[in-house]
Write a protein that holds these residues in place. Structure first.
Motif, PDB file in Angstrom:
ATOM      1  N   VAL A  68       0.759  -1.216   0.048  1.00 25.87           N
ATOM      2  CA  VAL A  68       0.087   0.031  -0.004  1.00 25.87           C
ATOM      3  C   VAL A  68       0.945   1.228   0.044  1.00 25.87           C
ATOM      4  O   VAL A  68       0.497   2.179  -0.847  1.00 25.87           O
ATOM      5  CB  VAL A  68      -1.132   0.145   1.156  1.00 25.87           C
ATOM      6  CG1 VAL A  68      -1.700   1.427   1.471  1.00 25.87           C
ATOM      7  CG2 VAL A  68      -1.886  -1.109   1.061  1.00 25.87           C
ATOM      8  N   GLY A  69       1.942   1.284   0.774  1.00 18.56           N
ATOM      9  CA  GLY A  69       3.006   2.424   0.662  1.00 18.56           C
ATOM     10  C   GLY A  69       3.584   2.677  -0.424  1.00 18.56           C
ATOM     11  O   GLY A  69       3.724   3.979  -0.875  1.00 18.56           O
ATOM     12  N   LYS A  72       0.663   3.915  -3.149  1.00 17.29           N
ATOM     13  CA  LYS A  72       0.327   5.178  -2.858  1.00 17.29           C
ATOM     14  C   LYS A  72       1.463   6.197  -3.383  1.00 17.29           C
ATOM     15  O   LYS A  72       1.002   7.245  -3.985  1.00 17.29           O
ATOM     16  CB  LYS A  72       0.061   5.348  -1.365  1.00 17.29           C
ATOM     17  CG  LYS A  72      -0.666   6.855  -0.876  1.00 17.29           C
ATOM     18  CD  LYS A  72      -0.674   6.966   0.599  1.00 17.29           C
ATOM     19  CE  LYS A  72      -0.993   8.417   0.881  1.00 17.29           C
ATOM     20  NZ  LYS A  72      -1.352   8.442   2.335  1.00 17.29           N
ATOM     21  N   ALA A  73       2.549   6.025  -3.160  1.00 22.34           N
ATOM     22  CA  ALA A  73       3.716   6.843  -3.420  1.00 22.34           C
ATOM     23  C   ALA A  73       3.922   6.959  -4.825  1.00 22.34           C
ATOM     24  O   ALA A  73       3.886   8.110  -5.451  1.00 22.34           O
ATOM     25  CB  ALA A  73       5.036   6.475  -2.762  1.00 22.34           C
ATOM     26  N   LEU A  75       1.387   6.441  -7.284  1.00 21.26           N
ATOM     27  CA  LEU A  75      -0.072   7.378  -7.705  1.00 21.26           C
ATOM     28  C   LEU A  75       0.403   8.427  -7.233  1.00 21.26           C
ATOM     29  O   LEU A  75      -0.022   9.271  -8.266  1.00 21.26           O
ATOM     30  CB  LEU A  75      -1.159   6.673  -6.872  1.00 21.26           C
ATOM     31  CG  LEU A  75      -1.641   5.354  -7.322  1.00 21.26           C
ATOM     32  CD1 LEU A  75      -2.634   5.105  -6.003  1.00 21.26           C
ATOM     33  CD2 LEU A  75      -2.229   5.277  -8.540  1.00 21.26           C
ATOM     34  N   ALA A  76       0.804   8.931  -6.283  1.00 18.25           N
ATOM     35  CA  ALA A  76       1.012  10.399  -6.151  1.00 18.25           C
ATOM     36  C   ALA A  76       2.133  11.074  -7.148  1.00 18.25           C
ATOM     37  O   ALA A  76       2.122  12.120  -7.586  1.00 18.25           O
ATOM     38  CB  ALA A  76       1.683  10.753  -4.755  1.00 18.25           C
ATOM     39  N   LEU A  81      -3.419  10.877  -8.148  1.00 20.00           N
ATOM     40  CA  LEU A  81      -4.258  11.043  -6.586  1.00 20.00           C
ATOM     41  C   LEU A  81      -5.110  12.575  -7.060  1.00 20.00           C
ATOM     42  O   LEU A  81      -6.057  12.495  -6.131  1.00 20.00           O
ATOM     43  CB  LEU A  81      -3.589  10.999  -5.427  1.00 20.00           C
ATOM     44  CG  LEU A  81      -2.920   9.774  -5.056  1.00 20.00           C
ATOM     45  CD1 LEU A  81      -2.105   9.769  -3.822  1.00 20.00           C
ATOM     46  CD2 LEU A  81      -4.022   8.648  -5.062  1.00 20.00           C
ATOM     47  N   VAL A  87     -11.046   2.318  -7.199  1.00 21.04           N
ATOM     48  CA  VAL A  87     -10.214   1.334  -6.781  1.00 21.04           C
ATOM     49  C   VAL A  87     -10.972  -0.355  -6.950  1.00 21.04           C
ATOM     50  O   VAL A  87     -12.115  -0.428  -6.163  1.00 21.04           O
ATOM     51  CB  VAL A  87      -9.569   1.206  -5.405  1.00 21.04           C
ATOM     52  CG1 VAL A  87      -8.446   0.178  -5.044  1.00 21.04           C
ATOM     53  CG2 VAL A  87      -8.671   2.608  -5.237  1.00 21.04           C
ATOM     54  N   LEU A 100      -5.794   0.056   0.670  1.00 24.53           N
ATOM     55  CA  LEU A 100      -5.283   1.081  -0.325  1.00 24.53           C
ATOM     56  C   LEU A 100      -6.344   2.271  -0.273  1.00 24.53           C
ATOM     57  O   LEU A 100      -6.019   3.409  -0.229  1.00 24.53           O
ATOM     58  CB  LEU A 100      -5.018   0.500  -1.822  1.00 24.53           C
ATOM     59  CG  LEU A 100      -4.409   1.697  -2.827  1.00 24.53           C
ATOM     60  CD1 LEU A 100      -3.075   2.170  -2.113  1.00 24.53           C
ATOM     61  CD2 LEU A 100      -4.155   1.086  -4.168  1.00 24.53           C
ATOM     62  N   ALA A 103      -5.989   4.349   2.541  1.00 21.22           N
ATOM     63  CA  ALA A 103      -4.785   5.107   2.502  1.00 21.22           C
ATOM     64  C   ALA A 103      -5.019   6.517   1.577  1.00 21.22           C
ATOM     65  O   ALA A 103      -4.389   7.508   1.880  1.00 21.22           O
ATOM     66  CB  ALA A 103      -3.532   4.448   2.198  1.00 21.22           C
ATOM     67  N   VAL A 104      -5.763   6.224   0.531  1.00 20.67           N
ATOM     68  CA  VAL A 104      -6.111   7.422  -0.378  1.00 20.67           C
ATOM     69  C   VAL A 104      -7.102   7.902  -0.518  1.00 20.67           C
ATOM     70  O   VAL A 104      -7.295   8.960  -1.163  1.00 20.67           O
ATOM     71  CB  VAL A 104      -5.540   6.820  -1.780  1.00 20.67           C
ATOM     72  CG1 VAL A 104      -4.076   6.131  -1.795  1.00 20.67           C
ATOM     73  CG2 VAL A 104      -6.496   5.815  -2.467  1.00 20.67           C
ATOM     74  N   PRO A 106     -10.385   6.920  -2.217  1.00 20.92           N
ATOM     75  CA  PRO A 106     -10.795   7.002  -3.488  1.00 20.92           C
ATOM     76  C   PRO A 106     -12.428   7.452  -3.667  1.00 20.92           C
ATOM     77  O   PRO A 106     -12.922   7.690  -2.807  1.00 20.92           O
ATOM     78  CB  PRO A 106     -10.664   5.825  -3.913  1.00 20.92           C
ATOM     79  CG  PRO A 106     -11.027   4.929  -2.677  1.00 20.92           C
ATOM     80  CD  PRO A 106     -10.437   5.661  -1.531  1.00 20.92           C
TER      81      PRO A 106
END
Length: 246
Positions: A68-69, A72-73, A75-76, A81, A87, A100, A103-104, A106
């Motif tokens: 997930v980390g 996410k990085a 995607l950013a 994002l 998702v 995920l 974390a983000v 969606p």
């Protein structure tokens, strides 16, 4: 090597992003055709876990949190994002998709043939009998020579065991803040793995609405009948696009 895979699409910077996480043992490649079918209406990205296809020689991730980390990085870094994000997770991919989504944040979470998180926590992830069943299903109906079928089944079982270990790193923490987005929980009427009750309980993970649907077919519905699944996903993407401010 990176987790995200994407393909040429011609989508505008305002078009929704569909982020896909495949079933245990599967890879990102199956979603390339989804991009072809969706065209410029959305950007399809898929998560490629280590230990398959172009990441075959890489060690498996230590935990779902690590996956997930990293995703996410990525995607950013890609600016994804900042766009409407749906998702989609298939079976085990649905569990990772849930983490995920936490974390983000969606626009929507779509899970297909995936038990609600509480069931994953109770059963402790995929077990060896799940691995054996899914490995056999992956070569079912093959017209290849028996020795080659056996070899392919062994390879599938090896990848599935890695994913089984990954699934055991999930922990459903009491008091976890729920999602706020709509959740779409889809099943298959001939699925002997995931029951309707296990899908209905996705209602507990969000303060948003739960949308339930069952397809005709079995646990491999997204691969056996991708057009039907993608048809419903297309409607979710269209609804999300309409809701975004212009």
């Amino acid at each position: 090597m990176t987790y995200l895979r994407s393909w040429p699409n011609g989508a505008s910077p305002a078009a929704p992003v569909l982020l896909c996480l495949p079933q245990a043992g599967a890879s990102a490649l199956q979603f390339q055709d989804w991009q072809v079918r969706l065209g410029a209406s959305a950007t399809v990205c898929a998560v490629q876990l280590p230990g398959r296809e172009d990441r075959w020689g890489e060690p498996p991730p230590a935990s779902i949190a690590e996956v997930v980390g990293a995703v996410k990085a990525e995607l950013a870094d890609a600016g994804l994002l900042d766009r409407p994000l749906v998702v989609f997770g298939d079976s085990l991919g649905g569990l990772i998709a849930y983490e995920l989504a936490r974390a983000v944040g969606p626009s929507a979470l779509v899970v297909c043939v995936c038990r609600a998180p509480a069931y994953w926590a109770r059963q402790g992830g995929l077990h060896e009998d799940d691995v054996e069943r899914l490995a056999s299903a992956s070569v079912e109906g093959s017209d290849l020579p028996p020795e080659l079928v056996a070899e392919l089944r062994d390879i599938a079982a090896e990848v599935l065991r890695r994913d089984a270990e990954l699934s055991k790193t999930f922990h459903d923490v009491p008091g976890t803040e729920p999602l706020r987005c709509p959740v779409y929980a889809w099943g298959a009427v001939a699925d002997e793995t995931v029951t309707p009750a296990q899908l209905d309980d996705w209602r507990d993970v969000t303060t948003g609405p739960l949308h339930r649907h069952d397809f005709a077919g079995g646990h491999r519905i997204s691969r056996d009948d991708p057009g039907t699944v993608l048809g419903r996903l297309s409607r979710v993407l269209a609804d999300i696009a309409e809701e975004e401010p212009s």
